[in-house]
Design an enzyme around this catalytic site. Structure first.
Site, PDB file in Angstrom:
ATOM      1  N   ASP A  82       0.850  -1.195   0.000  1.00 39.44           N
ATOM      2  CA  ASP A  82       0.000   0.000   0.000  1.00 39.44           C
ATOM      3  C   ASP A  82       0.887   1.247   0.000  1.00 39.44           C
ATOM      4  O   ASP A  82       1.791   1.372   0.829  1.00 39.44           O
ATOM      5  CB  ASP A  82      -0.870  -0.051   1.273  1.00 39.44           C
ATOM      6  CG  ASP A  82      -1.974   0.984   1.284  1.00 39.44           C
ATOM      7  OD1 ASP A  82      -2.428   1.396   0.208  1.00 39.44           O
ATOM      8  OD2 ASP A  82      -2.392   1.356   2.404  1.00 39.44           O
ATOM      9  N   HIS A  83       0.645   2.163  -0.916  1.00 40.85           N
ATOM     10  CA  HIS A  83       1.383   3.428  -0.993  1.00 40.85           C
ATOM     11  C   HIS A  83       2.901   3.262  -1.069  1.00 40.85           C
ATOM     12  O   HIS A  83       3.649   3.931  -0.320  1.00 40.85           O
ATOM     13  CB  HIS A  83       1.038   4.346   0.203  1.00 40.85           C
ATOM     14  CG  HIS A  83      -0.370   4.836   0.186  1.00 40.85           C
ATOM     15  ND1 HIS A  83      -0.803   5.814  -0.668  1.00 40.85           N
ATOM     16  CD2 HIS A  83      -1.460   4.438   0.888  1.00 40.85           C
ATOM     17  CE1 HIS A  83      -2.096   6.010  -0.482  1.00 40.85           C
ATOM     18  NE2 HIS A  83      -2.529   5.181   0.457  1.00 40.85           N
ATOM     19  N   ASP A 104       2.862   4.928  -5.510  1.00 36.66           N
ATOM     20  CA  ASP A 104       2.114   6.168  -5.307  1.00 36.66           C
ATOM     21  C   ASP A 104       2.979   7.366  -5.678  1.00 36.66           C
ATOM     22  O   ASP A 104       3.722   7.899  -4.859  1.00 36.66           O
ATOM     23  CB  ASP A 104       1.647   6.260  -3.851  1.00 36.66           C
ATOM     24  CG  ASP A 104       0.819   7.512  -3.601  1.00 36.66           C
ATOM     25  OD1 ASP A 104       0.684   8.339  -4.527  1.00 36.66           O
ATOM     26  OD2 ASP A 104       0.313   7.667  -2.481  1.00 36.66           O
ATOM     27  N   GLY A 183      -7.755   8.471   7.012  1.00 37.45           N
ATOM     28  CA  GLY A 183      -7.890   8.761   8.433  1.00 37.45           C
ATOM     29  C   GLY A 183      -9.335   8.794   8.916  1.00 37.45           C
ATOM     30  O   GLY A 183     -10.261   8.489   8.175  1.00 37.45           O
ATOM     31  N   SER A 228     -12.841   4.459   4.709  1.00 31.97           N
ATOM     32  CA  SER A 228     -13.455   4.074   5.987  1.00 31.97           C
ATOM     33  C   SER A 228     -14.709   4.908   6.215  1.00 31.97           C
ATOM     34  O   SER A 228     -14.778   6.082   5.816  1.00 31.97           O
ATOM     35  CB  SER A 228     -12.468   4.287   7.142  1.00 31.97           C
ATOM     36  OG  SER A 228     -11.589   3.174   7.231  1.00 31.97           O
ATOM     37  N   ASN A 268     -10.201   0.594  -0.205  1.00 32.76           N
ATOM     38  CA  ASN A 268      -9.211   0.498   0.886  1.00 32.76           C
ATOM     39  C   ASN A 268      -9.795   0.909   2.225  1.00 32.76           C
ATOM     40  O   ASN A 268     -10.355   2.013   2.349  1.00 32.76           O
ATOM     41  CB  ASN A 268      -8.029   1.432   0.593  1.00 32.76           C
ATOM     42  CG  ASN A 268      -7.123   0.903  -0.480  1.00 32.76           C
ATOM     43  OD1 ASN A 268      -7.476  -0.018  -1.206  1.00 32.76           O
ATOM     44  ND2 ASN A 268      -5.945   1.498  -0.580  1.00 32.76           N
ATOM     45  N   SER A 271      -8.711   2.660   8.683  1.00 32.92           N
ATOM     46  CA  SER A 271      -9.096   3.388   9.907  1.00 32.92           C
ATOM     47  C   SER A 271     -10.230   2.708  10.665  1.00 32.92           C
ATOM     48  O   SER A 271     -10.234   2.695  11.902  1.00 32.92           O
ATOM     49  CB  SER A 271      -9.512   4.819   9.560  1.00 32.92           C
ATOM     50  OG  SER A 271      -8.416   5.523   9.041  1.00 32.92           O
TER      51      SER A 271
HETATM   52  O1  G3H Z   1      -3.259   4.912   3.681  1.00 31.77           O
HETATM   53  C1  G3H Z   1      -2.630   4.656   4.693  1.00 31.77           C
HETATM   54  C2  G3H Z   1      -2.947   3.464   5.518  1.00 31.77           C
HETATM   55  O2  G3H Z   1      -4.018   3.727   6.382  1.00 31.77           O
HETATM   56  C3  G3H Z   1      -1.726   2.968   6.227  1.00 31.77           C
HETATM   57  O3  G3H Z   1      -1.373   3.802   7.267  1.00 31.77           O
HETATM   58  O4  G3H Z   1       1.077   4.256   7.022  1.00 31.77           O
HETATM   59  O5  G3H Z   1      -0.051   4.436   9.242  1.00 31.77           O
HETATM   60  O6  G3H Z   1       0.335   2.205   8.194  1.00 31.77           O
HETATM   61  P1  G3H Z   1       0.104   3.667   7.972  1.00 31.77           P
HETATM   62  P1  13P Z   2      -8.897   4.883   5.570  1.00 27.74           P
HETATM   63  O1  13P Z   2      -8.012   5.733   6.401  1.00 27.74           O
HETATM   64  O2  13P Z   2     -10.144   5.636   5.173  1.00 27.74           O
HETATM   65  O3  13P Z   2      -9.237   3.583   6.213  1.00 27.74           O
HETATM   66  O4  13P Z   2      -8.122   4.552   4.197  1.00 27.74           O
HETATM   67  C1  13P Z   2      -7.169   3.531   4.154  1.00 27.74           C
HETATM   68  C2  13P Z   2      -6.367   3.553   2.899  1.00 27.74           C
HETATM   69  O5  13P Z   2      -6.678   4.213   1.930  1.00 27.74           O
HETATM   70  C3  13P Z   2      -5.166   2.715   2.871  1.00 27.74           C
HETATM   71  O6  13P Z   2      -4.448   2.895   1.690  1.00 27.74           O
HETATM   72 ZN    ZN Z   3      -4.511   4.865   0.892  1.00 25.77          ZN
END
Ligand code: G3H
Ligand code: 13P
Ligand code: ZN
Length: 323
Positions: A82-83, A104, A183, A228, A268, A271
């Protein structure tokens, strides 16, 4: 059952009008909760790992946890970065067994985003077996991993760019910005209206932009980040047990359901799982101040995450019984 990439998952999801849930993982309880939920709902699944989660739990531990979950459930699971913010990170995950990665480059100038996304796609697609690649065009409001994207910077994806971007990069799916954000605080009070019960209602997602993008990329899988819904019953539990999450607000479930019936094939969610787990751990701690065995409170957290994921798969994403 080996790990799978997202190609066939997305083809079926697109055709049948549902989306695959991509849930973030960083420990055993979260992996177990999500995969047991998917097993019980007979649902395909993406488990995703951010750079921060990979640093926290370590690559090898995460691989073994996911391997164990597959053994336990026999589900087709895609393991996705992810990202990813660099070619090197994507390469490490591809070489290390992930079946899908996100590069990303959304904070970069357009041409640099194209070049980086193409570099990752070329590498991933040459890998045997084929690794699928997600890229992002358009900046989401809120927090993108460690990078602060201020409201002023937030912009929607420009539909006029998507065909050129997908054609030149060769990526397999595209994350777009249509009003979601990362978030638990997705909207300010002043951006919302109130319904007849006094409940805050956030501004609608830009379905017009999604439709425009889908028309330009027929059959191409679109991804929604920041999806979320921030269920208020869990916010209330947090706040009633010593937490402080004032004005936490997310994307209404009906809007995500609608997006899932359109070209959105991956949604995705992170949160909401954090919120559910924290709420039930806080509650446990307050109700049982004598407990000090982590299994007691983590068990409650795990149960909440499982219930949330089951609900998402069946009622929001529409992926239950789609195996
Ligand atoms: O988009 C971000 C995800 O919620 C992951 O968050 O980088 O705090 O693990 P994190
Ligand atoms: P939320 O913070 O809305 O759960 O999004 C998560 C997300 O996009 C992870 O890549
Ligand atoms: Zn994301």
């Amino acid at each position: 059952m080996p790990l799978v990439n997202t190609k066939e998952m997305f083809e079926k999801a697109y055709k049948e009008g549902y989306a695959i849930g991509a849930f973030n993982v960083n420990n055993m309880e979260i992996v177990q909760a999500i995969t047991e939920a998917a097993k019980e709902e007979n649902s395909p699944l993406i488990l995703q790992v951010s750079a921060g989660a990979r640093k926290y739990a370590k690559h090898g531990y995460l691989m073994k946890l996911v391997e164990a979950a597959i053994e336990d459930t026999d589900l087709p699971i895609a393991l996705h970065l992810d990202h990813g913010d660099s070619f090197e990170l994507c390469k490490a995950c591809i070489d290390g067994g992930f079946t899908s990665v996100m590069i990303d480059g959304s904070a970069l100038p357009y041409e640099e985003n194209v070049a980086l996304s193409k570099k990752v796609a070329d590498y991933a697609h040459a890998h045997v077996p084929y690794v699928t690649v997600e890229a992002e065009l358009g900046k989401l409001a809120g927090i993108e991993d460690d990078v602060n994207v201020s409201d002023a910077d937030a912009n929607y994806t420009n539909p006029a760019e998507v065909e050129d971007f997908v054609k030149r990069t060769g990526v397999d799916s595209l994350a777009i910005a249509i009003g979601t954000s990362h978030g638990a605080y997705k909207f300010k009070r002043e951006q919302c209206t109130r319904n007849e019960n006094g409940v805050l209602v956030p501004p609608s997602l830009r379905f017009d932009i999604l439709e425009d993008i889908s028309n330009r990329l027929p059959g191409f899988p679109i991804v929604l980040h920041g999806s979320s819904s921030v269920p208020q019953e869990y916010v209330e539990i947090v706040n009633a047990h010593g937490g402080q999450m004032p004005d936490a607000i997310g994307i209404p479930e009906e809007e995500l359901r609608k997006a899932a019936t359109m070209s959105v094939c991956k949604i995705n969610i992170d949160s909401d799982l954090r919120l559910g787990m924290t709420a039930m751990i806080r509650k446990h701690m307050v109700e049982h101040p004598e407990h000090f065995d982590p299994r007691q409170y983590l068990g409650d957290g795990r149960k909440a995450v499982k219930e949330i994921v089951r609900h998402k798969l069946r009622n929001v994403l529409g992926s239950a019984d789609k195996l």
